[in-house]
Structure formats: structure tokens, C-alpha cells
Design an enzyme around this catalytic site. Structure first.
Site, short mmCIF file in Angstrom:
data_model
loop_
_atom_site.label_atom_id
_atom_site.label_comp_id
_atom_site.label_asym_id
_atom_site.label_seq_id
_atom_site.Cartn_x
_atom_site.Cartn_y
_atom_site.Cartn_z
N ARG A 16 37.73 28.03 -27.15
CA ARG A 16 38.09 28.51 -25.81
C ARG A 16 39.61 28.59 -25.69
NH1 ARG A 16 37.42 22.90 -22.40
NH2 ARG A 16 39.61 22.33 -22.63
N ASP A 37 36.22 23.46 -33.85
CA ASP A 37 36.38 22.85 -32.52
C ASP A 37 35.40 21.69 -32.39
OD1 ASP A 37 36.70 22.49 -29.57
OD2 ASP A 37 37.64 24.46 -29.68
N ASP A 60 36.72 18.05 -35.97
CA ASP A 60 37.58 17.14 -35.21
C ASP A 60 38.85 16.99 -36.04
OD1 ASP A 60 38.98 15.00 -34.18
OD2 ASP A 60 37.19 13.78 -33.81
N VAL A 61 39.96 17.51 -35.52
CA VAL A 61 41.19 17.59 -36.33
C VAL A 61 41.77 16.22 -36.69
CG1 VAL A 61 41.81 19.89 -35.51
CG2 VAL A 61 42.69 17.87 -34.30
N ASN A 87 45.99 24.71 -33.55
CA ASN A 87 46.05 24.98 -32.12
C ASN A 87 45.45 23.88 -31.26
OD1 ASN A 87 45.92 26.88 -29.63
ND2 ASN A 87 43.79 26.32 -29.98
N TYR A 152 52.47 13.94 -24.70
CA TYR A 152 52.43 15.37 -25.01
C TYR A 152 53.80 15.84 -25.50
CZ TYR A 152 51.23 20.34 -24.36
OH TYR A 152 50.98 21.68 -24.56
N LYS A 156 54.66 17.18 -29.21
CA LYS A 156 55.08 18.57 -29.43
C LYS A 156 56.49 18.66 -30.04
CE LYS A 156 51.29 20.61 -27.96
NZ LYS A 156 50.42 21.34 -28.88
N THR A 190 45.71 24.20 -17.98
CA THR A 190 46.75 24.39 -16.97
C THR A 190 46.20 24.86 -15.62
OG1 THR A 190 47.07 26.63 -17.79
CG2 THR A 190 48.53 24.93 -18.68
#
Ligand code: NDP
Length: 244
Positions: A16, A37, A60-61, A87, A152, A156, A190
Site C-alpha cells: 500500500r 510486506d 518482515d524486513v 521502502n 523516525y 531516517k 500521514t
């Protein structure tokens, strides 16, 4: 001839949001895409909609063995691996004194360690395919602070730095590694942030498809001389505060 014709890609968090837009544009431009995902039903249904050049795998990353399985699945299904889009990501906010350690650890685990593990698993195959492109999704919060978004922001910024150290390691293998730094993009992440809450010089948020065009450039050979670089796509958000 598509812009990424016959290249094979893995997109994490691809069921998504912006990841879905990445999968759609890669398929439209001739690539074969493995969508990874946690959202199995959504991911499988997207892959089915996209047709024979798309496949879904539970990924699952944060789990190294699931990365190994996903890379092996991509090679078995489509013959090789050329592109990795790291991503998958999560975000949550709280004042620093109330920020929960579990949330800190989980955010770093998915956003940063997930990206690290993905590169570890994918690089040998991308090198074997005579090179390719890794795109790490950072954020404007990898370039500046943001109140409350402590884990976060830390993750990042770290993805931005990790992109450069890995790019240096693998440049001689023909593997390029770059980071994308999106501003406010309209997704579930968001949905509670109105564009008016930020002082965006262009005065609006962006659609996932707009970021996907930048990812496509980096995934394709059109960006053949770019590595270790930061690509900002934020409607001017990080250049300064507009005066009205
Ligand atoms: P979404 O929340 O819409 O999508 C993120 C996807 O990642 C979800 O499908 C989510 O699944 C999945 N995911 C979460 N944890 C894992 C995991 N451990 N393994 C695999 N997949 C996982 O977010 P966006 O599309 O908005 O964001 C995509 C990326 O872009 C993120 O890295 C984000 O930080 C970045 N970004 C987004 C911006 C924006 O404005 N939207 C701006 C700048 C950067 P689940 O629902 O199960 O958690």
C-alpha cells in the site's frame, strides 16, 4: 520498451501507500516486481491485479532469514535481481521524556536495520546480475529535526548515512545506492497531517505517484552516474519558510 524493461525488483512495504505506487510504475515500465510486506492479503491482491510480472512474498524486513527467502524467491521467479527499493517504514511521535523505548527500538529495527538487512541480502545477487540500483527511502526528516518524531528522525538520518557507506563499498561492483527524501505524501502514514500544518512553499502535499517518478529514474539506467546521493522531493519544504 519500458524504462526498466526486464529488470527484476523487490519493493518492501509494497502492499500500500508509496510502495504500491513504486510497484505499479515499475510494472508499467516493463520490470518484474516482487512485493514484500506484512499485509499479506493486500499485497497478494495487488500482485494479482498487476499480473504475471508481479509476485507477492511475506517479508518482515527485520528478519534476516525472510530477506534471504525473498531474494531467493525473486531470483527463482524472475531469473535475477537488479533493483531493491527499501521502502517499508513506520513513524510515531511523542515528547522525548515520554518516548517509549519499545517504540524507539521497533522504529529503528524496521526503518534502519530493515534497510541494512535488505542491502546485505540483495547486493550479492545484484552484483551477480552485473550491477543495478538500490533506493533507500529516507525522508525530509533525514535532513532536519521534527518535534516528537525522535526515533523516525534518527532512523531516517541513519538511512541517509548508511546509503553513502554502502555506496562506497559497492560502487566497483556496478551497484548504485541512493536515498530519496520525500516531504508530505498522501498515505495512511500521514492521513492526520493536513498540508496547511506545514509551511510547504508549493502549498500542497504530493501523491505517491509523484515520488514514484523519482524512484523510477533512480531504478533505471537513466541515473547511471548517480550513487551515494540524496534526492529531495518535498515541494520546497526543506529550502526555507515561505513569506506570505
Ligand atoms: P504506509 O504506512 O502507507 O506503508 C508502509 C508499508 O510498510 C505498510 O504496508 C506497512 O505494513 C509496511 N511495513 C511496516 N513494517 C514492516 C516490516 N517490518 N516489514 C515489511 N513491511 C512493513 O507508509 P508510506 O507509504 O507513507 O511510507 C513508505 C515509506 O516512505 C516509509 O519508509 C516512510 O517513512 C517514507 N516516507 C513517507 C512520507 C509520507 O509523507 N508518507 C514522507 C517521507 C518518507 P503495516 O501496515 O503492516 O505496518
Amino acid at each position: 520498451m519500458g524504462r526498466v524493461q526486464n529488470k527484476v525488483a523487490i519493493v518492501t512495504g509494497g502492499a500500500r501507500g508509496i510502495g504500491e505506487a513504486y510497484a505499479r510504475i515499475l510494472i508499467a515500465e516493463g520490470a518484474k516486481v516482487v512485493i514484500g510486506d506484512l499485509l499479506d492479503a493486500q499485497g497478494a491482491s495487488l500482485a494479482a491485479e498487476l499480473g504475471a510480472n508481479a509476485a507477492y512474498v511475506h517479508l518482515d524486513v527485520t528478519q534476516p532469514e525472510q530477506w534471504q527467502a525473498a531474494v531467493a524467491f525473486a531470483v527463482k521467479s524472475f531469473g535475477c535481481l537488479n533493483i531493491l527499493v527499501n521502502n517499508a517504514g513506520i513513524a510515531s511521535a511523542a515528547p522525548i521524556t515520554e518516548f517509549k523505548i519499545e517504540v524507539w527500538r521497533k522504529t529503528l529495527d524496521i526503518n534502519l536495520t530493515g534497510t541494512f538487512l535488505g542491502m546485505q541480502a540483495a547486493i550479492p545477487e545484484i552484483a551477480k546480475a552485473k550491477g543495478g540500483s538500490i533506493i533507500n527511502i529516507s525522508s525530509v526528516e533525514g535532513l532536519r529535526g521534527s518535534a516528537g518524531l525522535h526515533a523516525y528522525v534518527a532512523s531516517k538520518f541513519a538511512v541517509r548515512g548508511l546509503t553513502k557507506s554502502v555506496a562506497l563499498d559497492v560502487a566497483h561492483l556496478g551497484v548504485r545506492v541512493n536515498s530519496i527524501h520525500p516531504g508530505l505524501i498522501e498515505t495512511d502514514m500521514t492521513r492526520n497531517i493536513p498540508a496547511e500544518a506545514l509551511q510547504i512553499p508549493m502549498g500542497r502535499s504530493a501523491k505517491p505517484a509523484e515520488v514514484a517518478m523519482l524512484m523510477l529514474f533512480l531504478a533505471s539506467d537513466e541515473s547511471s552516474y548517480s550513487t551515494g546521493a540524496e534526492f529531495v522531493i518535498d515541494g520546497g519544504l526543506t529550502m526555507g519558510v515561505p513569506h506570505h
